[in-house]
Design a protein around this motif. Sequence first.
Motif, mmCIF file in Angstrom:
data_model
loop_
_atom_site.group_PDB
_atom_site.id
_atom_site.type_symbol
_atom_site.label_atom_id
_atom_site.label_comp_id
_atom_site.label_asym_id
_atom_site.label_seq_id
_atom_site.Cartn_x
_atom_site.Cartn_y
_atom_site.Cartn_z
ATOM 1 N N GLY A 137 56.171 86.779 23.327
ATOM 2 C CA GLY A 137 56.492 88.158 23.702
ATOM 3 C C GLY A 137 56.668 89.097 22.533
ATOM 4 O O GLY A 137 57.649 89.830 22.478
ATOM 5 N N ARG A 138 55.698 89.129 21.610
ATOM 6 C CA ARG A 138 55.839 89.935 20.393
ATOM 7 C C ARG A 138 56.103 91.414 20.671
ATOM 8 O O ARG A 138 56.974 92.026 20.055
ATOM 9 C CB ARG A 138 54.581 89.803 19.528
ATOM 10 C CG ARG A 138 54.381 88.465 18.898
ATOM 11 C CD ARG A 138 53.163 88.467 17.965
ATOM 12 N NE ARG A 138 52.204 89.500 18.269
ATOM 13 C CZ ARG A 138 50.988 89.285 18.756
ATOM 14 N NH1 ARG A 138 50.586 88.088 19.022
ATOM 15 N NH2 ARG A 138 50.170 90.289 18.984
ATOM 16 N N THR A 139 55.344 92.000 21.578
ATOM 17 C CA THR A 139 55.486 93.434 21.838
ATOM 18 C C THR A 139 56.830 93.740 22.490
ATOM 19 O O THR A 139 57.535 94.671 22.083
ATOM 20 C CB THR A 139 54.319 93.932 22.710
ATOM 21 O OG1 THR A 139 53.088 93.574 22.064
ATOM 22 C CG2 THR A 139 54.364 95.429 22.894
ATOM 23 N N THR A 140 57.208 92.929 23.452
ATOM 24 C CA THR A 140 58.504 93.093 24.102
ATOM 25 C C THR A 140 59.633 92.849 23.108
ATOM 26 O O THR A 140 60.631 93.572 23.087
ATOM 27 C CB THR A 140 58.620 92.127 25.295
ATOM 28 O OG1 THR A 140 57.613 92.481 26.238
ATOM 29 C CG2 THR A 140 59.974 92.207 25.960
ATOM 30 N N THR A 176 47.438 88.270 31.744
ATOM 31 C CA THR A 176 47.763 88.819 30.432
ATOM 32 C C THR A 176 46.614 88.533 29.473
ATOM 33 O O THR A 176 45.855 87.593 29.651
ATOM 34 C CB THR A 176 49.065 88.213 29.888
ATOM 35 O OG1 THR A 176 48.917 86.796 29.797
ATOM 36 C CG2 THR A 176 50.241 88.555 30.786
ATOM 37 N N SER A 179 50.913 94.094 28.280
ATOM 38 C CA SER A 179 51.874 94.198 27.171
ATOM 39 C C SER A 179 52.535 95.570 27.153
ATOM 40 O O SER A 179 53.736 95.688 26.903
ATOM 41 C CB SER A 179 51.204 93.906 25.827
ATOM 42 O OG SER A 179 50.172 94.842 25.571
ATOM 43 N N GLY A 188 55.039 95.641 29.954
ATOM 44 C CA GLY A 188 56.214 94.855 29.558
ATOM 45 C C GLY A 188 57.077 95.595 28.550
ATOM 46 O O GLY A 188 58.304 95.586 28.638
ATOM 47 N N ALA A 189 56.429 96.254 27.599
ATOM 48 C CA ALA A 189 57.164 97.012 26.581
ATOM 49 C C ALA A 189 57.907 98.192 27.197
ATOM 50 O O ALA A 189 59.089 98.425 26.914
ATOM 51 C CB ALA A 189 56.201 97.502 25.496
ATOM 52 N N GLU A 217 53.468 98.552 20.655
ATOM 53 C CA GLU A 217 52.063 98.230 20.915
ATOM 54 C C GLU A 217 51.228 98.370 19.636
ATOM 55 O O GLU A 217 50.396 97.525 19.342
ATOM 56 C CB GLU A 217 51.498 99.157 21.993
ATOM 57 C CG GLU A 217 51.945 98.823 23.386
ATOM 58 C CD GLU A 217 50.906 98.015 24.123
ATOM 59 O OE1 GLU A 217 51.045 96.782 24.134
ATOM 60 O OE2 GLU A 217 49.985 98.616 24.671
ATOM 61 N N ASN A 233 52.068 95.630 16.941
ATOM 62 C CA ASN A 233 51.597 94.301 17.321
ATOM 63 C C ASN A 233 50.115 94.255 17.688
ATOM 64 O O ASN A 233 49.615 93.203 18.093
ATOM 65 C CB ASN A 233 52.437 93.770 18.483
ATOM 66 C CG ASN A 233 53.827 93.440 18.032
ATOM 67 O OD1 ASN A 233 54.042 92.438 17.362
ATOM 68 N ND2 ASN A 233 54.789 94.292 18.369
ATOM 69 N N SER A 244 48.600 95.211 20.194
ATOM 70 C CA SER A 244 48.463 94.663 21.541
ATOM 71 C C SER A 244 47.909 95.665 22.546
ATOM 72 O O SER A 244 47.684 95.326 23.696
ATOM 73 C CB SER A 244 49.814 94.120 22.036
ATOM 74 O OG SER A 244 50.807 95.120 21.998
#
Length: 131
Positions: free
Chosen positions: A20-23, A45, A52, A55-56, A84, A87, A89
């Motif tokens: 979950g990098r962006t989150t 996803t 993403s 989610g963010a 976003e 990352n 994404s």
Amino acid sequence: MGRSVEKTEVFFLNGKRVEGRTTRTVAEMMTELPVRIKSWAEIPTGCGFGASGAGALGTAYALNNALSLNQTIKSLTEYAHVAEVVNCSGLGDIAAQSSGGVVIRLQPGGPNSGLWTGSGSRSQGFLYCTW
């Protein structure tokens, strides 16, 4: 703004632990408190559907509410957009997701700084697509 990766502990998507990098980036920008984020998505996803970004943006709104941060809609969309970009994404999803419609970019920039039009509530006009 918090920046510690170790403090933002656990992320779940559809019941499975994920990176979950962006989150994670949104959470780290918004708080130094340890958080556990559980998200559910009914779209695949990594396929370009804006998961993403959703989610963010959802994380920004949820943390704002849960922690009584009293952030503006503008700042919440900016957190999600920056996450976003940082990352890699997604580029452009947050503007459409935060406005509730389709976005046509007229000049580069984030949801609060670029020039755009489209079909969302913040748009300057309407867009009709046919094919």
